[in-house]
Design a protein around this motif. Structure first.
Motif, PDB file in Angstrom:
ATOM      1  N   ILE A 246       1.122  -0.981  -0.007  1.00  0.00           N
ATOM      2  CA  ILE A 246      -0.128   0.336  -0.068  1.00  0.00           C
ATOM      3  C   ILE A 246       0.651   1.490   0.045  1.00  0.00           C
ATOM      4  O   ILE A 246       1.596   1.142   0.997  1.00  0.00           O
ATOM      5  CB  ILE A 246      -0.279  -0.251   0.935  1.00  0.00           C
ATOM      6  CG1 ILE A 246      -2.248  -1.182   1.012  1.00  0.00           C
ATOM      7  CG2 ILE A 246      -2.075   1.251   1.144  1.00  0.00           C
ATOM      8  CD1 ILE A 246      -2.346  -1.265   2.605  1.00  0.00           C
ATOM      9  N   VAL A 247       0.893   1.666  -1.246  1.00  0.00           N
ATOM     10  CA  VAL A 247       1.760   3.476  -1.657  1.00  0.00           C
ATOM     11  C   VAL A 247       0.725   4.518  -1.001  1.00  0.00           C
ATOM     12  O   VAL A 247      -0.059   4.866  -1.259  1.00  0.00           O
ATOM     13  CB  VAL A 247       2.049   3.338  -2.501  1.00  0.00           C
ATOM     14  CG1 VAL A 247       3.424   3.904  -2.554  1.00  0.00           C
ATOM     15  CG2 VAL A 247       2.765   1.850  -2.425  1.00  0.00           C
ATOM     16  N   GLN A 248       1.854   5.525  -0.587  1.00  0.00           N
ATOM     17  CA  GLN A 248       2.051   6.542   0.029  1.00  0.00           C
ATOM     18  C   GLN A 248       2.425   7.623  -0.696  1.00  0.00           C
ATOM     19  O   GLN A 248       4.069   7.463   0.232  1.00  0.00           O
ATOM     20  CB  GLN A 248       1.318   7.162   1.133  1.00  0.00           C
ATOM     21  CG  GLN A 248       0.500   8.451   1.986  1.00  0.00           C
ATOM     22  CD  GLN A 248       0.150   8.505   3.242  1.00  0.00           C
ATOM     23  OE1 GLN A 248       0.367   7.490   4.392  1.00  0.00           O
ATOM     24  NE2 GLN A 248      -0.413   9.739   3.285  1.00  0.00           N
ATOM     25  N   GLY A 249       1.706   8.409  -1.332  1.00  0.00           N
ATOM     26  CA  GLY A 249       2.382   8.973  -2.188  1.00  0.00           C
ATOM     27  C   GLY A 249       3.179   9.584  -3.450  1.00  0.00           C
ATOM     28  O   GLY A 249       2.023   8.717  -4.118  1.00  0.00           O
ATOM     29  N   PRO A 250       4.305   9.550  -3.968  1.00  0.00           N
ATOM     30  CA  PRO A 250       5.554   9.869  -3.461  1.00  0.00           C
ATOM     31  C   PRO A 250       5.394  11.708  -3.286  1.00  0.00           C
ATOM     32  O   PRO A 250       4.372  12.257  -4.052  1.00  0.00           O
ATOM     33  CB  PRO A 250       6.594  10.022  -4.403  1.00  0.00           C
ATOM     34  CG  PRO A 250       5.862   9.942  -6.090  1.00  0.00           C
ATOM     35  CD  PRO A 250       4.520   9.515  -5.429  1.00  0.00           C
ATOM     36  N   SER A 251       6.532  12.142  -1.932  1.00  0.00           N
ATOM     37  CA  SER A 251       6.868  13.421  -2.029  1.00  0.00           C
ATOM     38  C   SER A 251       8.568  13.919  -2.750  1.00  0.00           C
ATOM     39  O   SER A 251       8.858  13.019  -2.505  1.00  0.00           O
ATOM     40  CB  SER A 251       6.918  13.892  -0.098  1.00  0.00           C
ATOM     41  OG  SER A 251       7.707  13.475   0.046  1.00  0.00           O
ATOM     42  N   LEU A 252       8.770  14.877  -3.670  1.00  0.00           N
ATOM     43  CA  LEU A 252       9.306  15.322  -4.242  1.00  0.00           C
ATOM     44  C   LEU A 252       9.916  16.420  -4.060  1.00  0.00           C
ATOM     45  O   LEU A 252       9.677  17.350  -2.440  1.00  0.00           O
ATOM     46  CB  LEU A 252       8.761  15.887  -5.430  1.00  0.00           C
ATOM     47  CG  LEU A 252      10.069  16.347  -6.716  1.00  0.00           C
ATOM     48  CD1 LEU A 252      11.042  15.313  -6.857  1.00  0.00           C
ATOM     49  CD2 LEU A 252       9.178  17.004  -7.990  1.00  0.00           C
ATOM     50  N   GLY A 253      11.231  16.223  -3.642  1.00  0.00           N
ATOM     51  CA  GLY A 253      12.347  17.055  -3.136  1.00  0.00           C
ATOM     52  C   GLY A 253      13.846  17.509  -3.891  1.00  0.00           C
ATOM     53  O   GLY A 253      14.657  16.638  -4.964  1.00  0.00           O
ATOM     54  N   GLN A 254      13.678  18.820  -4.047  1.00  0.00           N
ATOM     55  CA  GLN A 254      15.001  19.523  -4.622  1.00  0.00           C
ATOM     56  C   GLN A 254      16.089  19.772  -4.385  1.00  0.00           C
ATOM     57  O   GLN A 254      15.802  20.912  -3.217  1.00  0.00           O
ATOM     58  CB  GLN A 254      14.974  19.627  -6.420  1.00  0.00           C
ATOM     59  CG  GLN A 254      14.415  19.213  -6.846  1.00  0.00           C
ATOM     60  CD  GLN A 254      13.548  19.495  -8.998  1.00  0.00           C
ATOM     61  OE1 GLN A 254      13.542  21.046  -8.499  1.00  0.00           O
ATOM     62  NE2 GLN A 254      13.683  18.931 -10.027  1.00  0.00           N
ATOM     63  N   GLN A 255      16.664  19.530  -3.849  1.00  0.00           N
ATOM     64  CA  GLN A 255      18.158  21.054  -3.534  1.00  0.00           C
ATOM     65  C   GLN A 255      19.335  20.605  -4.247  1.00  0.00           C
ATOM     66  O   GLN A 255      19.039  19.978  -4.901  1.00  0.00           O
ATOM     67  CB  GLN A 255      18.577  19.457  -1.929  1.00  0.00           C
ATOM     68  CG  GLN A 255      19.703  20.432  -0.843  1.00  0.00           C
ATOM     69  CD  GLN A 255      19.360  19.429  -0.248  1.00  0.00           C
ATOM     70  OE1 GLN A 255      19.391  18.463   0.305  1.00  0.00           O
ATOM     71  NE2 GLN A 255      20.365  20.069   1.010  1.00  0.00           N
ATOM     72  N   MET A 256      19.693  22.238  -4.097  1.00  0.00           N
ATOM     73  CA  MET A 256      21.465  22.026  -4.449  1.00  0.00           C
ATOM     74  C   MET A 256      22.226  22.797  -2.932  1.00  0.00           C
ATOM     75  O   MET A 256      22.000  23.808  -2.923  1.00  0.00           O
ATOM     76  CB  MET A 256      21.368  23.798  -5.610  1.00  0.00           C
ATOM     77  CG  MET A 256      21.772  24.017  -6.181  1.00  0.00           C
ATOM     78  SD  MET A 256      21.588  25.438  -7.679  1.00  0.00           S
ATOM     79  CE  MET A 256      23.768  25.648  -8.316  1.00  0.00           C
ATOM     80  N   GLN A 257      23.990  22.728  -3.301  1.00  0.00           N
ATOM     81  CA  GLN A 257      24.693  23.196  -2.130  1.00  0.00           C
ATOM     82  C   GLN A 257      26.094  23.562  -2.963  1.00  0.00           C
ATOM     83  O   GLN A 257      26.366  22.794  -3.741  1.00  0.00           O
ATOM     84  CB  GLN A 257      24.982  22.012  -1.279  1.00  0.00           C
ATOM     85  CG  GLN A 257      23.578  20.927  -0.838  1.00  0.00           C
ATOM     86  CD  GLN A 257      24.249  20.122   0.275  1.00  0.00           C
ATOM     87  OE1 GLN A 257      25.274  19.338   0.468  1.00  0.00           O
ATOM     88  NE2 GLN A 257      23.449  19.832   1.625  1.00  0.00           N
ATOM     89  N   ILE A 258      26.453  24.614  -2.631  1.00  0.00           N
ATOM     90  CA  ILE A 258      28.187  24.985  -3.201  1.00  0.00           C
ATOM     91  C   ILE A 258      28.664  25.015  -2.021  1.00  0.00           C
ATOM     92  O   ILE A 258      28.938  25.061  -0.894  1.00  0.00           O
ATOM     93  CB  ILE A 258      28.030  26.471  -3.359  1.00  0.00           C
ATOM     94  CG1 ILE A 258      26.823  26.577  -4.446  1.00  0.00           C
ATOM     95  CG2 ILE A 258      28.823  26.537  -3.790  1.00  0.00           C
ATOM     96  CD1 ILE A 258      26.195  27.850  -5.297  1.00  0.00           C
ATOM     97  N   VAL A 259      30.043  23.795  -2.631  1.00  0.00           N
ATOM     98  CA  VAL A 259      30.768  23.436  -1.126  1.00  0.00           C
ATOM     99  C   VAL A 259      32.359  23.761  -1.641  1.00  0.00           C
ATOM    100  O   VAL A 259      32.155  23.056  -3.016  1.00  0.00           O
ATOM    101  CB  VAL A 259      30.741  21.922  -0.700  1.00  0.00           C
ATOM    102  CG1 VAL A 259      31.854  21.903   0.908  1.00  0.00           C
ATOM    103  CG2 VAL A 259      29.012  22.024   0.210  1.00  0.00           C
ATOM    104  N   ASN A 260      32.880  24.680  -1.149  1.00  0.00           N
ATOM    105  CA  ASN A 260      33.972  25.253  -1.779  1.00  0.00           C
ATOM    106  C   ASN A 260      34.031  24.766  -3.707  1.00  0.00           C
ATOM    107  O   ASN A 260      34.909  24.692  -3.719  1.00  0.00           O
ATOM    108  CB  ASN A 260      35.772  23.320  -1.451  1.00  0.00           C
ATOM    109  CG  ASN A 260      35.372  23.158   0.071  1.00  0.00           C
ATOM    110  OD1 ASN A 260      36.018  24.876   0.379  1.00  0.00           O
ATOM    111  ND2 ASN A 260      35.721  22.297   0.549  1.00  0.00           N
ATOM    112  N   GLY A 261      33.976  26.015  -3.705  1.00  0.00           N
ATOM    113  CA  GLY A 261      33.193  26.371  -4.632  1.00  0.00           C
ATOM    114  C   GLY A 261      32.309  24.903  -5.870  1.00  0.00           C
ATOM    115  O   GLY A 261      32.117  25.361  -7.091  1.00  0.00           O
TER     116      GLY A 261
END
Length: 547
Positions: free
Chosen positions: A61-76
């Motif tokens: 039994i499936v509930q979702g999906p929930s979508l997430g997007q992320q962007m990171q800048i580490v040491n350029g």
């Protein structure tokens, strides 16, 4: 300002990332039957397409999906990710495989999941903080029988947020009724706050069905972290209701008519105006209403309404509605029609009978309306066409018999008189001046306004019944030499069934108390087809010459 430009420079100078990896993870493995697990799928770049999660429906039994997007800048260096989170609950115990998902040619790894028969549901129930219960008012049903499913949430403490999964089973129509109800109950001597959600459940076919319990996923304040502190932490909570097995039987073979199963069915009628006395040609409105308990509006059948000789029914499109009253679904279907008596005398409308199956007594019952006796009076404004067929044969029959027994001298004399009369008519037409005829025709028509077909077309286009009648009366006066007493008399002159029916509908619109929506397009089409033969109607009437 310098920092902002430096940040933009680092982003622009960073390499362009490409989608290269797709990871999948499950927060619990193995699972207890009835326990909810979180499945997460993560791509190492921003992805526009979503994988097909429908492959999970077979075992979970499936509930979702929930979508997430992320962007990171580490040491350029910039990195972007896209993630999907789903809640899974196994339908049965055993070993299952979550298959590999594929996006843009990149695939994840399959995961083998073990589901163990355990006491996840019991543990949740024994947890004094949160548990769920499902109940159905009857687990032994007939096909198309409405039942009420209730899901109740019991909790103590502060439930910050929660998401309740919707029950879904192939072959069962399930729809929420009304809004959630909040209350409280005592369980084992302790008071719980409750939220109750009610559903309408209708089986679409016979057989055995297992309805999985709904799952609640949410967050509650953690008692151990300071329950009354404004900055208290929350903890995730999950609870699952019990499953329900439903047995659905087929419709009984001996049931007559369209299948209808309910708690109660009744028929009611109203007349407007409320009278048993009709006038020939004048419509009255009859409204019949089916009222049923524990039936959805789309389940109510149509009624077969027969009209006896001398009565014409003009039926409107029936409309249905439903409402929830004190936990019971009440549905109605309304049939409205205009009843027009075509002749005078006593008229009997037959009995209306609707079979239905009483789910309490498990037997066939009938909702009925008794026969209706009406008396139709003669309308002096309408021509009584019934006298014409009686008079014509009585005059023609003696002529036929006389022709057979009269001597030849009488036949010869009548023939000579006829020839002399015809000769006088021919001579009169031959010597009558053409100009005078034209002038007299002009003088005769000068007192009547000219009927313009465009005005009838505009009146029909605007659905203006009054303007359409005025134009038709004017046209009839020009066409037949004298105005008709009513639209019904005009219909008898034209002798066209389709045109006569449209005139009857127009007459009904003009004289009934409750005005209905009249559409004039059909009248315009019938008159347009009738206008091809208008000259023929005029020639059928005797010409009038003042001289």
């Amino acid at each position: 300002m310098v920092k902002q430009w430096l940040c933009l420079f680092l982003i622009a100078s960073s390499p362009v990332w490409a989608f290269t990896e797709l990871k999948v993870s499950l927060d619990k493995n193995p699972l207890l039957l009835g326990e909810t697990a979180v499945l997460e799928l993560v791509a190492d770049d921003q992805v526009a397409h979503q994988p097909d999660f429908s492959v999970l429906d077979k075992d979970f039994i499936v509930q979702g999906p929930s979508l997430g997007q992320q962007m990171q800048i580490v040491n350029g260096q910039a990195s972007r990710t896209t993630s999907w989170r789903l809640l899974l609950k196994a339908k049965q115990s055993g070993t299952f495989t979550i298959p590999a998902f594929e996006i843009e040619g990149i695939s994840s790894s399959p995961i083998e999941v073990e589901v163990v028969k355990g006491s996840a549901q019991t543990q949740t129930t024994n947890d004094a903080q949160l548990f769920l219960q499902s109940s159905l008012d009857s687990t032994q049903l007939y096909v198309q029988q409405l039942a009420y499913l209730e899901v109740k949430i019991f909790f103590q403490g502060d439930l910050q947020r929660g998401s309740l999964s919707e029950p879904k089973v192939d072959g069962l129509s399930i729809e929420q009724l009304g809004k959630d109800k909040e209350g409280s109950e005592l369980v084992n001597g302790e008071r719980y706050r409750t939220f109750t959600r009610q559903y309408r459940l209708i089986p679409e076919r016979s057989g055995t069905f297992v309805l999985p319990g709904s799952t609640l996923s949410g967050e509650m304040l953690d008692r151990n972290s300071g329950r009354y502190d404004y900055f208290a932490q929350t903890k995730p909570v999950n609870a699952t209701a019990n499953d329900i097995t439903i047995e659905v039987a087929a419709k009984p073979d001996n049931f007559p008519g369209d299948w209808l199963i309910a708690d109660l069915v009744s028929l009611n009628e109203e007349w407007s105006p409320a009278t048993d006395q009709l006038t020939q040609g004048e419509p009255v409105t009859r409204t019949i209403t089916i009222t049923a308990l524990d039936v959805a509006e789309h389940q109510l059948p149509d009624l077969t309404l027969d009209a006896p000789e001398g009565v014409k029914l003009y039926k409107e499109q029936p409309h249905a509605k439903q409402a929830e009253r004190n936990g019971t679904l009440v549905s109605q279907k309304v049939f409205s029609m205009a009843v027009v008596a075509n002749k005078a005398g006593e008229l009997v409308l037959p009995e209306v009978k609707l079979p239905w199956w009483n789910k309490k007594t498990n037997s066939v019952q009938y909702a009925t309306l008794p026969e209706k006796r009406l008396t139709a009076q003669i309308n002096p404004e309408l021509p009584q066409q019934s006298a014409a067929p009686m008079v014509v044969p009585t005059k023609q029959a003696p002529l036929t018999e006389t022709a057979e027994v009269n001597p030849w001298q009488w036949n010869c004399t009548s023939s000579v008189i006829s020839l002399l009369w015809l000769s006088s008519v021919v001579l009169l037409l031959w010597f009558r001046p053409t100009k005078a005829v034209v002038e007299k025709a002009v003088v005769r028509g000068s007192g009547v306004a000219k009927a313009n077909p465009k005005k009838l077309q505009q009146a029909c286009h605007d659905n203006d019944a009054t303007a359409a009648r005025q134009w038709l009366m004017l046209w009839a006066e020009q066409q037949f030499g004298r105005p008709p007493a009513s639209l019904t008399e005009l219909a008898s002159w034209c002798k066209d069934a389709a045109f006569a029916e449209q005139l009857q509908l127009l007459n009904q619109q003009l004289y009934q108390k409750e005005q209905q929506s009249w559409q004039g397009k059909a009248l315009w089409i019938c008159w347009s087809e009738l206008s091809v033969q208008k000259a023929g109607y005029k020639s059928a009437l005797p010409e009038l010459y003042p001289e």
